[in-house]
Design a protein around this motif. Sequence first.
Motif, PDB file in Angstrom:
ATOM      1  N   LEU A  18      24.164  31.547  89.327  1.00  0.00           N
ATOM      2  CA  LEU A  18      23.436  30.905  88.235  1.00  0.00           C
ATOM      3  C   LEU A  18      24.316  30.575  87.031  1.00  0.00           C
ATOM      4  O   LEU A  18      23.869  29.976  86.067  1.00  0.00           O
ATOM      5  CB  LEU A  18      22.283  31.816  87.794  1.00  0.00           C
ATOM      6  CG  LEU A  18      21.242  32.112  88.889  1.00  0.00           C
ATOM      7  CD1 LEU A  18      20.284  33.201  88.444  1.00  0.00           C
ATOM      8  CD2 LEU A  18      20.479  30.860  89.270  1.00  0.00           C
ATOM      9  N   GLU A  19      25.576  30.977  87.100  1.00  0.00           N
ATOM     10  CA  GLU A  19      26.457  30.728  85.954  1.00  0.00           C
ATOM     11  C   GLU A  19      27.213  29.417  86.125  1.00  0.00           C
ATOM     12  O   GLU A  19      27.353  28.907  87.233  1.00  0.00           O
ATOM     13  CB  GLU A  19      27.477  31.864  85.823  1.00  0.00           C
ATOM     14  CG  GLU A  19      26.875  33.145  85.319  1.00  0.00           C
ATOM     15  CD  GLU A  19      27.925  34.251  85.238  1.00  0.00           C
ATOM     16  OE1 GLU A  19      27.852  35.026  84.296  1.00  0.00           O
ATOM     17  OE2 GLU A  19      28.798  34.334  86.114  1.00  0.00           O
ATOM     18  N   GLU A  20      27.754  28.960  85.011  1.00  0.00           N
ATOM     19  CA  GLU A  20      28.513  27.708  85.045  1.00  0.00           C
ATOM     20  C   GLU A  20      29.972  27.978  85.420  1.00  0.00           C
ATOM     21  O   GLU A  20      30.882  27.862  84.616  1.00  0.00           O
ATOM     22  CB  GLU A  20      28.405  26.997  83.697  1.00  0.00           C
ATOM     23  CG  GLU A  20      26.983  26.557  83.403  1.00  0.00           C
ATOM     24  CD  GLU A  20      26.803  26.121  81.963  1.00  0.00           C
ATOM     25  OE1 GLU A  20      27.675  25.407  81.435  1.00  0.00           O
ATOM     26  OE2 GLU A  20      25.790  26.524  81.360  1.00  0.00           O
ATOM     27  N   ILE A  21      30.169  28.368  86.674  1.00  0.00           N
ATOM     28  CA  ILE A  21      31.514  28.644  87.183  1.00  0.00           C
ATOM     29  C   ILE A  21      32.098  27.325  87.702  1.00  0.00           C
ATOM     30  O   ILE A  21      31.413  26.599  88.413  1.00  0.00           O
ATOM     31  CB  ILE A  21      31.439  29.653  88.356  1.00  0.00           C
ATOM     32  CG1 ILE A  21      30.893  30.999  87.880  1.00  0.00           C
ATOM     33  CG2 ILE A  21      32.792  29.825  89.014  1.00  0.00           C
ATOM     34  CD1 ILE A  21      30.607  31.965  89.016  1.00  0.00           C
ATOM     35  N   PRO A  22      33.337  26.991  87.356  1.00  0.00           N
ATOM     36  CA  PRO A  22      33.897  25.750  87.902  1.00  0.00           C
ATOM     37  C   PRO A  22      34.194  25.898  89.394  1.00  0.00           C
ATOM     38  O   PRO A  22      35.236  26.419  89.778  1.00  0.00           O
ATOM     39  CB  PRO A  22      35.182  25.539  87.083  1.00  0.00           C
ATOM     40  CG  PRO A  22      35.534  26.885  86.547  1.00  0.00           C
ATOM     41  CD  PRO A  22      34.272  27.682  86.470  1.00  0.00           C
ATOM     42  N   CYS A  23      33.293  25.447  90.229  1.00  0.00           N
ATOM     43  CA  CYS A  23      33.438  25.630  91.671  1.00  0.00           C
ATOM     44  C   CYS A  23      32.488  24.697  92.398  1.00  0.00           C
ATOM     45  O   CYS A  23      31.347  24.530  91.974  1.00  0.00           O
ATOM     46  CB  CYS A  23      33.118  27.076  92.040  1.00  0.00           C
ATOM     47  SG  CYS A  23      33.373  27.441  93.789  1.00  0.00           S
ATOM     48  N   ASP A  24      32.966  24.103  93.490  1.00  0.00           N
ATOM     49  CA  ASP A  24      32.054  23.264  94.277  1.00  0.00           C
ATOM     50  C   ASP A  24      32.201  23.483  95.781  1.00  0.00           C
ATOM     51  O   ASP A  24      31.880  22.617  96.580  1.00  0.00           O
ATOM     52  CB  ASP A  24      32.239  21.781  93.920  1.00  0.00           C
ATOM     53  CG  ASP A  24      33.625  21.251  94.269  1.00  0.00           C
ATOM     54  OD1 ASP A  24      34.417  21.980  94.904  1.00  0.00           O
ATOM     55  OD2 ASP A  24      33.915  20.087  93.928  1.00  0.00           O
ATOM     56  N   ALA A  25      32.676  24.676  96.152  1.00  0.00           N
ATOM     57  CA  ALA A  25      32.943  24.959  97.565  1.00  0.00           C
ATOM     58  C   ALA A  25      31.700  24.783  98.437  1.00  0.00           C
ATOM     59  O   ALA A  25      31.762  24.184  99.511  1.00  0.00           O
ATOM     60  CB  ALA A  25      33.503  26.372  97.709  1.00  0.00           C
ATOM     61  N   CYS A  26      30.540  25.289  97.967  1.00  0.00           N
ATOM     62  CA  CYS A  26      29.323  25.230  98.796  1.00  0.00           C
ATOM     63  C   CYS A  26      28.877  23.790  98.992  1.00  0.00           C
ATOM     64  O   CYS A  26      28.393  23.427 100.060  1.00  0.00           O
ATOM     65  CB  CYS A  26      28.207  26.054  98.152  1.00  0.00           C
ATOM     66  SG  CYS A  26      27.832  25.588  96.443  1.00  0.00           S
ATOM     67  N   GLY A  27      29.045  22.980  97.961  1.00  0.00           N
ATOM     68  CA  GLY A  27      28.595  21.595  98.016  1.00  0.00           C
ATOM     69  C   GLY A  27      29.236  20.825  99.158  1.00  0.00           C
ATOM     70  O   GLY A  27      28.551  20.163  99.933  1.00  0.00           O
ATOM     71  N   TRP A  28      30.550  20.947  99.292  1.00  0.00           N
ATOM     72  CA  TRP A  28      31.191  20.174 100.354  1.00  0.00           C
ATOM     73  C   TRP A  28      31.222  20.893 101.693  1.00  0.00           C
ATOM     74  O   TRP A  28      31.467  20.288 102.724  1.00  0.00           O
ATOM     75  CB  TRP A  28      32.562  19.646  99.946  1.00  0.00           C
ATOM     76  CG  TRP A  28      33.546  20.648  99.425  1.00  0.00           C
ATOM     77  CD1 TRP A  28      33.849  20.888  98.121  1.00  0.00           C
ATOM     78  CD2 TRP A  28      34.378  21.525 100.188  1.00  0.00           C
ATOM     79  NE1 TRP A  28      34.795  21.866  98.024  1.00  0.00           N
ATOM     80  CE2 TRP A  28      35.139  22.265  99.275  1.00  0.00           C
ATOM     81  CE3 TRP A  28      34.542  21.758 101.562  1.00  0.00           C
ATOM     82  CZ2 TRP A  28      36.058  23.233  99.679  1.00  0.00           C
ATOM     83  CZ3 TRP A  28      35.460  22.718 101.968  1.00  0.00           C
ATOM     84  CH2 TRP A  28      36.198  23.442 101.019  1.00  0.00           C
TER      85      TRP A  28
END
Lengths: 162, 484
Positions: free
Chosen positions: A41-51
């Motif tokens: 729920l935090e604004e962590i710079p990460c997009d691993a799950c998305g791709w």
Amino acid sequence: MEDDGGDPMKEAGILSTEEVKKVTPPIDRAEKGPVAVIECLEEIPCDACGWACPSGAIIKQGITIPPKIDYEKCTGCGQCVLICPGLAIFLIELVGEKARVTIPYELLPEPQVGQEVTALDRKGSPVAKAKVLKVLKSKDKTMAVTIEIPRKLFMEVRGMRL
Amino acid sequence: MTLNRRIEKHPILEFPRRKPVVFTFEGKKIRAYEGESIAAALYASGLKIFTWSYKRNRPRGWFCGVGKCSSCLMTVNGIPNVRTCIVPVRDGLNVQRQKQGLGTLPSSFNENLEVEKLDVELAVIGGGPAGLSAAITAKRLGCSTVVIDENFKAGGQLIKQTHKFFGSRENYAGVRGIEIANMLLKDLKELGGSWLLSSTVVADYIEGEKHVLLVPSVVEPKVRVIRAEKIIVSTGARENMLIFPNNDLPGVYGAGGVQTLMNVFGIKPGERALVVGAGNVGLIVAYQLIQAGTSVEAIVEAMPRIGGYFVHAAKVRRLGVPIYLRHSIKRAIGKEFVEAAEIVQLDENWNPIQGTERKIEVDMIVLAVGLTPASEIPAQAGCKLAYIPELGGQVAIHDQDLRTTISGMYVAGDSSGIEEATTAMLEGKIAGADAALSLGYKPDEAKRIKDKAKRNISEFRRSPFGEKPRKGKERIWRMMEAIQ
């Protein structure tokens, strides 16, 4: 004593009741088959799950915006469980009086299918006996372990002990 | 010392121990494996006291594991004050501890010190995430490069990060730090980038437009004198110490030192740990300790909230590790090494609350209380420095291209301000591209790489967790503008 005051999420490393509600998928969806529960729920710079999601169910609107999930598109494949660097994604499935929870696991010994384990809640307290139904292993060694627990604990059990 | 602390099975890592090595420690034969440091091999065999303090003769043990403290200085083959944590074991070495921490110089010494001169366009000091990215970027653009590192294994702190990284796909999201290190090292090797391991840069002199680096070897009587057009200082950081009684006891370790022991050398650092600090480093090291088979009794954090990512905290909480907020360590207990820790609750003014003390039986106390940029080289070379709390301490004043106040000198990564590995890699790219650009290599491509890395880095710093370094960087850039 560790849980006193302020924002419970940040303070204790444990989701608040409100937050648990927020990440709970619709019951009828979970009854149809496994579905991802994203406890990030935090604004962590990460997009691993998305791709990593092969069905386009996980939406990342920006690298620091927490992921959103389209429960209807999610097939419960577990790719997100294996890739999430925060080990913050789980699968749940409701089957009659039982629930199946898939937990990312990176400890030894490796759980074996059929093995009886102790299901733990978010604080690591034992809450039930559970049975290992499935062990999925990624090539980088993270396991996604599916255990069977009593239905009512589906949003409580997030860990296990062998 | 028949103990063997080596980890045989690990859920993530493998420790291939191929060639056995035997060396002598104070008259006793110690069995070790090729690829281990002297200090790590001694620790594995059960040794806890590495040296004694000069004034009070207090025992000192393992602490940083990367050559940045003085807790493991020993006499090796007659040479005093050798940093045994960064010297690899080999057959026949003769190792001794030093009485009251002081060594004795040998009566005769090898006068045939070999001096080698090298010329290179870009010298990168420090082969961690920032340095490797800088060298790869510059080399790819056509610049001749050398990466200098005082450790005998390349990759900096990346080689001890067993967890998967956050970030974007092109910046290795979902990939473990150790794998990122392997990928970067492979890239640099394929590009033909050159290396100097086990080599410490002790000085940077400016001669006209050039930098002249004085680089003695850590393992042989040899000094290299490296003339470079540009240098990038990516020397990382030092671990912070915390003030409490007995903080110097063997068993009080830096978080990175513990990671080095268990994740690089496969040596179990202890049986029961207290972790001090619930930032990302403390939370991650607690998780890694559990993976190595150590029980983590508690994490204490003086702040009223967890400093690191919630998800890292959740990971250890569901393994049953309590996180005590507004708590700190009051003292370490033990005679020659840690036998217990006393923790205490703090009031709103950070004062210990009497009567809340609690003793926890542990054999190690892991300090994860922040890092300080390693700014020694810019300081020695005469670079203008500034104390920026948001960046962790004294850093070389620099601009957005990572240029410092000394012509041809760049900083990148933690040595330019404490942040994390992904932004360190991006800073390395910026500095490497700018160095190549200023030497006239592929200007269009270099600019493109630089601009893209800058865009990525500002996206990263837009996160609430990036706010502190962002503010620090903005301050330091303004200082640089004022100087120019």
